[in-house]
Design an enzyme around this catalytic site. Structure first.
Site, short mmCIF file in Angstrom:
data_model
loop_
_atom_site.label_atom_id
_atom_site.label_comp_id
_atom_site.label_asym_id
_atom_site.label_seq_id
_atom_site.Cartn_x
_atom_site.Cartn_y
_atom_site.Cartn_z
N LYS A 173 0.84 -1.20 0.00
CA LYS A 173 0.00 0.00 0.00
C LYS A 173 0.88 1.25 0.00
CE LYS A 173 -3.56 2.32 2.67
NZ LYS A 173 -4.51 2.29 3.77
N GLU A 179 10.43 -4.59 4.77
CA GLU A 179 10.58 -5.99 4.36
C GLU A 179 10.25 -6.16 2.87
OE1 GLU A 179 8.84 -4.81 6.92
OE2 GLU A 179 8.65 -6.27 8.55
N GLY A 233 -4.94 -1.77 4.89
CA GLY A 233 -4.11 -2.89 4.44
C GLY A 233 -4.77 -4.24 4.68
N ARG A 234 -5.25 -4.45 5.92
CA ARG A 234 -5.82 -5.77 6.25
C ARG A 234 -7.20 -5.98 5.65
NH1 ARG A 234 -4.95 -2.40 10.28
NH2 ARG A 234 -6.66 -1.61 11.58
N GLU A 320 -5.07 -6.66 14.67
CA GLU A 320 -4.54 -5.34 14.31
C GLU A 320 -5.66 -4.30 14.38
OE1 GLU A 320 -0.95 -4.70 11.51
OE2 GLU A 320 -2.64 -4.09 10.27
N HIS A 351 -5.87 -32.83 17.65
CA HIS A 351 -4.72 -33.60 18.15
C HIS A 351 -3.62 -32.68 18.63
CE1 HIS A 351 -6.44 -37.37 16.65
NE2 HIS A 351 -6.97 -36.58 15.72
N LYS A 476 9.01 -0.78 14.53
CA LYS A 476 9.61 -0.44 13.24
C LYS A 476 10.69 0.62 13.43
CE LYS A 476 5.54 -0.93 10.23
NZ LYS A 476 4.62 -0.21 9.36
#
Ligand code: F6P
Length: 528
Positions: A173, A179, A233-234, A320, A351, A476
């Site tokens: 965005k 990263e 973003g999400r 978030e 399990h 950050k």
């Protein structure tokens, strides 16, 4: 305590809530002006006040003729311009009329992005991969995601691939995420090294709201697919963030079905009465569990391997969005918000962590089941077919949690006295069931939108801003300081300075033990 809408059944009868509780939750919704807040979102008001933005991911999947305004401007035509551009571009790549620098068709796509620019598309891709219709359209093609800045993720992504047949989609965005940008530079180097720098134009495209930075990076703006600051973003999987990589893999027609599924829930959410409104009911019950009953977590348990990436996506959407400590007006909250979301597909989770859910901590569970398997298997002579076997567990687990098993029942079964406490189940452990009639692109879109809106409902009731994410900033900026230090120590031998004792010790140790790392290296790419 059951509602149904467009192929989806919600059963919330096993919550620790009576009809009276739910009535009180409707009153709470009224007191919190829930309906008004939903309308303000759909009307494009700037409800994300700390970033001064409207929240209009619903516009990303609105029909072409819909009118949804942001600042008095209908945004739907802009949305469809980009969708049309994606359709055209993805068809060219898929039919081989857009080729790589050496004339070969681009059959592999690596989508670089992190957080919201990764998790949603990964969830949808994973869910579509085994859908018979979608997988037919994806024949001969491969879609991968490079998210982590860890060079191991680069190694895993490029292993076995040739840049000649690979298209890289850089999804960010902001186009500033550390990263993503390092991974983008890494794959740019991978392409240039093998095909020369001019090949980048044919092998790299971008999705971003920041087209200026896209151009600065060296990607032709004609090959950039825009979205807008009113898409969080999400909440961006229905924008070019998800639509471009998914259309390259499955074709636009499949992705359009996914958008239609999400849109069907948008209409339901904005118009159904609260008693029949699936996202509203889910949101209210989550508030009940977190704020009134004090349960801090929620398990998302899809009984479908195709939904294995659903919980990781919802982790970001939910945590978030609602992991906040102050109200939307900045006042510290006198109650907890958000929940710890986690999950695994059933039956694998059974399990693993279900022991704790049955006899340890109380964790409200979402069981998500599908009526018709994407990949049915029938074996002659078996008691039930393989999907029925899976679904036997889906139907059994909620009752095991709800009813438990008493000491008296165990006594009647002649269980040894000393084992009775260990084999007792308290019961009264809350869960809900969502049953989807199938799992195709449309239903995947519905499921996504249900959870997006549920999270919004929770935030609206709690009176927080579910659409900002200031909590990710501090880490950050501290990483920037560490990055500078690592550079100064490696290139000029400068000692570690300006950090607390703990960090100084650990950083010094790290540098000492990696003193063989070259100070000014030549480009080295992983080879596995
Ligand atoms: O983790 C913080 C965050 O800003 C997320 O909200 C976002 O989805 C992610 O980083 C990636 O951001 P971008 O798409 O700008 O690279």
């Amino acid at each position: 305590m059951m509602v149904e809408f467009d192929g989806i059944v919600l059963d919330y009868s096993r919550q620790q809530a009576t009809v009276d509780t739910v009535d009180k939750l409707y009153n709470l919704a009224e007191a919190a002006h829930l309906q008004e807040k939903i309308h303000r979102m759909f009307n494009g008001e700037r409800i994300n006040s700390t970033e001064n933005r409207s929240v209009l991911h619903v516009a990303l999947r609105a029909p072409r003729n819909a009118v949804i305004n942001s600042d008095g401007k209908n945004v739907v035509p802009d949305v469809w311009n980009v969708l049309d551009k994606i359709k055209e571009f993805s068809e060219r790549v898929r039919n081989g009329s857009w080729v790589g620098a050496t004339g070969k068709p681009l059959t592999n796509v690596i989508a670089i992005g992190i957080g919201g620019s990764f998790l949603g598309p990964l969830f949808v891709h994973t869910a579509l991969q085994t859908d018979p219709e979608a997988s037919r359209f994806a024949k001969g093609r491969q879609l991968q995601f490079l998210a982590n800045v860890d060079p191991i993720d680069v190694a895993k992504n490029i292993a076995g691939l040739s840049p000649e047949t690979t298209l890289v989609v850089v999804v960010s965005k902001t186009f500033t995420t550390a990263e993503t940008m390092l991974n983008a530079r890494t794959l740019r180097a991978w392409i240039s090294k093998e095909l020369g720098p001019s090949a980048v134009a044919k092998h790299m495209v971008a999705v971003s709201t920041n087209l200026t930075l896209v151009e600065k990076f060296g990607i032709d703006p004609n090959n950039a697919f825009a979205f807008w600051d009113w898409v969080g973003g999400r909440y961006s999987v229905c924008s070019a963030v998800g639509v471009l990589p998914l259309s390259l893999q499955y074709g636009f027609s499949i992705v359009e079905k996914f958008l239609k599924g999400a849109s069907s829930i948008d209409q339901h959410f904005s118009s159904a009465s609260f008693e029949k409104n699936i996202p509203v009911l889910l949101g209210l019950l989550s508030v009940w569990n977190v704020s009134f009953l004090g349960y801090p977590a929620r398990a998302i348990l899809p009984y479908s391997q195709a939904l294995e990436k659903f919980a990781p996506h919802i982790q970001q959407v939910s945590m978030e969005s609602n992991g906040k400590g102050v109200s939307i007006d900045g006042v510290p909250l006198p109650f907890e918000t958000g929940e710890i979301d986690f999950g695994e597909p059933g039956t694998n989770g059974q399990h693993s962590f279900y022991q704790l859910i049955h006899q340890g901590r109380v964790i409200p569970c979402d069981f998500i089941g599908v009526v018709k398997s994407q990949q049915p298997v029938y074996l002659e002579g078996e008691v039930v077919n393989n999907h029925d076997e899976l679904m036997s567990n889906f139907f059994a687990q909620p009752d095991a949690l709800a009813y438990g098993k008493t000491a008296e029942q165990l006594q009647k079964e002649n269980v040894q006295q000393h084992l009775i406490p260990h084999k007792t189940f308290s019961g009264n452990r809350p869960s809900l069931c969502i049953l989807l009639s199938s799992l195709d692109a449309y239903r995947i879109g519905q499921l996504l939108a249900i959870y997006e809106h549920r999270v919004a409902v929770q935030g609206f009731i709690w009176g927080i801003n579910s659409f900002d994410q200031w909590g990710v900033e501090l880490g950050k900026s501290l990483a920037t300081q560490v990055r500078k230090q690592l550079n100064a120590s490696r290139t000029k031998g400068e000692p570690v300075e300006g950090f607390n004792f703990s960090t100084t010790t650990m950083l010094t140790r790290y540098l000492e033990e990696s003193s063989d790392v070259p100070a000014n290296p030549q480009t080295l790419l992983p080879r596995i």
